[in-house]
Write an enzyme that holds these catalytic residues in place. Structure first.
Site, mmCIF file in Angstrom:
data_model
loop_
_atom_site.group_PDB
_atom_site.id
_atom_site.type_symbol
_atom_site.label_atom_id
_atom_site.label_comp_id
_atom_site.label_asym_id
_atom_site.label_seq_id
_atom_site.Cartn_x
_atom_site.Cartn_y
_atom_site.Cartn_z
ATOM 1 N N ASP B 254 34.201 48.855 38.694
ATOM 2 C CA ASP B 254 35.210 47.805 38.497
ATOM 3 C C ASP B 254 34.496 46.500 38.142
ATOM 4 O OD1 ASP B 254 37.616 46.493 38.518
ATOM 5 O OD2 ASP B 254 38.202 47.179 40.515
ATOM 6 N N HIS B 351 43.560 52.193 30.620
ATOM 7 C CA HIS B 351 43.440 50.891 31.266
ATOM 8 C C HIS B 351 42.395 50.018 30.573
ATOM 9 C CE1 HIS B 351 43.636 48.034 34.603
ATOM 10 N NE2 HIS B 351 42.317 48.052 34.654
#
Lengths: 443, 443
Positions: B254, B351
């Site tokens: 992330d 995403h």
């Protein structure tokens, strides 16, 4: 104390210094697609680079080794605890920065055979994860622990009283699993107490611990369902200069009187002998009993007390844990000493007096707790305290007599509330090729 | 990987090795009544001893430096972040192992004068705690952080939209604090959203963070009351080889596309310039805006997906974060690339495609989240996910356009749920002698 952040450049040996948050010259190490295996394999070398930088000079030099800017694991990550052994891991293992407790009940229809298969799966997964390998049971690994070392992960398995009848093993149930007596200070939530099976997970990294929690939960499959689950923490390795007897959320040093592994009677106090004494089933050889209590601390009330009053409640100095009668943390308290006013220096209801092993016929338990903090409770006070876990060869000679005395006369009891309770038989460690509990489940 | 635990004797340079949990020869360092000040002052020397042991040999040698057996702080504890500066700490500070978010509402009757006094108290306490000193405001320190170093503690203060009218400062409210637009995937709990005042606490030690939380909460006194509070975590320093872009609880790397402090336009993207552009109040010079979202991850659903399907949802490889079109984590995705079947390699709803800055007119935000795990939710699924915190000079050019696109077409949205939301104006850092927010509250 350095007032600047020092950061790693990605060139070995290069340090850059900048005021925190000015944020213009930070260099970050390039990312590469190397595998976890390779990272673990080279950790010794890479770690040495990172740490060697730190030794260049004093506290300011040390700031350079902050690992977010490096690509190296330190011992925090590389430490591995062996799964196999005489005893299960997670008992005399040093306190972990992060922990999960999780209790399961067997699903309707799951009996001895299914329980044995579950313990076999769980043991295989625990062994792999503790070695820093992925969890392969039941599909692909979630990946949450990728890049991380084993981080001292331990997994410990226990059986609750109700496990034995459900698996047709009632004759193998140790008498030590008889229900704990009620205590007047108990405010126990049955939904967060007890359970057929209990798993304790500890690691010095929160994601490694979470990864293990999910992997073990998934493998419960249709055999067992989660009954309750709790999260806890202790200090991060290296954050404090007093890391063995850590502080709790009341600010008090906790665990001073714990038996030490170096003491000759440590094993006798904590572990069931091999072979066990008459009356204890053979499968408990090398095992231990865990008493688990969720102890809420009434911090709003506690923190309103003056430091002096807090110290009278505990019977020890807050600053260093020394008894109020003087010395250092390890000095024996002088329980008979009186002050100039004629009063006992350590009051008659002080926690340290009432819980002292010498006041309890030598009853001893190894306390290895986690702190917990689940935000703010429904009543607006902090939902925080201690996940008290104590280990002993016999809970009727360890936890029970001490808690009975505390329950009657401990000044600390006005500031705590026991909200959940469990008692679990934790079998000895698995030998190579064996799974935890095999000696019970294949008896 | 070593299969044994190596532990410190208390004699410098002495190592002992034993199988874990055999527990008979562990030596523990003697406790002494030395003060916290002294411990901090000697940390450089003591730490050097601990770390030098670790460099003796490879991964096995590294196991020797596990700090629970030493009396020394490492850089994990000794690192200090300065309180004063152009920007507040906790924005471009590397991710912390532990964090608390807490929002307050002003008490009825508390207005500008009381708010100013609170920010003055809070700033004094934050400065002291970040330097490793006790909290002296409002009575004695709780002692929870005694023995620990500053552990990279940061405290960051922000103002919510509702703060300004309540303090008679409506004219000073930045337009950027206008409410965020609703998103179709929102399931927001108002009781855990918004707030007059917001405090972010980060540290690499959980007890240091908790200590700061309690000290700041106590100082709110009768001026402000807790509205909501959340706890989060990231990796422990040194636990992983990939510490900059950490993994989240889905196992995904992330933050790969985060702006880097080394990039020339970093400050322009993240911080309000000095002086601010027309329309932004002068007191926001050097400040930033924080969007806070509690994003629940539907992990039971996510973990049922195959690895391949998870990677199609994200558009990146799980193992190393590289785009599905190849390369390494930092390789630019080839958004036009098609596979042999004619389909886009990175699907149209992936995403990574939808959140890419290049797909959002260069909108950029600095994501600095914590993971959260609050046990098991009322629905029986893990109450876990991401305390998403992003920082930007202008939320209408940072968070909002990206979230609007994600809300419409992100394949990930089936596996997450936004449960709480906040938007806060975070003023610039305090100069020496100043408190945070002084330029607003004394304007």
């Amino acid at each position: 104390m350095s007032k600047t952040r020092q950061e790693h450049d990605d060139r070995p040996g290069v340090r850059t210094t900048r005021p925190a948050e000015e944020g213009t010259d930070s260099a970050r190490a390039p990312s590469t697609g190397i595998s976890r295996r390779r990272l673990l394999g080279t950790a010794g070398v890479a770690g040495a680079t990172g740490l060697a930088l730190g030794t260049a000079g004093g506290a300011a030099g040390y700031a350079a080794a902050r690992p977010e800017e490096a690509t190296a694991l330190t011992t925090v990550g590389t430490n591995a605890v062996p799964f196999h052994g005489t005893h299960q891991p997670g008992i005399s293992t040093p306190a972990h920065a992060r922990g999960h407790l999780i209790a399961f009940d067997l699903a309707p229809g799951a009996r001895r055979k299914e329980a044995a298969a579950l313990l076999r799966r769980w043991s295989a997964t625990a062994r792999a994860l503790m070695a820093g390998e992925p969890a392969t049971g039941g599909g692909h690994d979630t990946g949450v622990a990728l890049d991380a070392g084993p981080s001292s992960l331990t997994v410990t398995f226990g059986f609750g009283r109700t496990f034995f009848d459900r698996t047709g093993l009632g004759e193998q149930r140790p008498a030590a699993l008889d229900p704990l007596p009620p205590f007047s200070s108990d405010h126990l939530d049955p939904g967060r107490s007890d359970g057929d099976l209990w798993v304790q997970i500890g690691s010095d990294d929160a994601l490694v611990a979470f990864h293990a929690l999910r992997a073990l939960q998934k493998e419960a499959g249709t055999t067992a369902r989660v009954r309750w689950q709790m999260n806890g923490f202790n200090r991060s390795p290296g954050a404090a200069a007093h890391p063995i007897t850590s502080r709790n959320l009341m600010g008090q040093i906790d665990g001073t009187k714990n038996p030490k592994p170096s003491e000759p009677d440590f094993a006798r106090k904590i572990f069931v002998p091999t072979p066990p004494a008459a009356g204890t089933p053979a499968w408990m050889a090398g095992g231990s009993y865990a008493v688990v209590r969720r102890i809420r601390m009434l911090l709003d009330d506690w923190e309103k007390l003056s430091l002096h009053k807090q110290e009278l409640v505990i019977g020890r100095r807050k600053s260093d844990g020394a008894p109020l009668t003087g010395g250092t943390e390890t000095t024996e308290p002088d329980l008979d000493k009186r002050g100039p006013d004629g009063n006992l220096v350590i009051p008659s209801n002080a926690h340290a007096r009432i819980s002292a092993p010498e006041a309890n016929a030598g009853a001893a338990m190894l306390r290895r707790p986690f702190s917990f903090h689940d935000g703010i409770g429904a009543d607006g006070t902090p939902d925080a305290g201690l996940l008290f876990i104590c280990w002993q060869a016999d809970p009727l000679r360890g936890f029970v007599p001490v808690q009975r005395k505390l329950d009657r006369g401990d000044a600390l009891s006005a500031f705590i509330r026991h909200e959940a309770s469990g008692l679990f038989a934790v079998p000895g460690g698995a030998a190579e090729g064996e799974y935890v509990g095999q000696r019970l489940l294949e008896s």
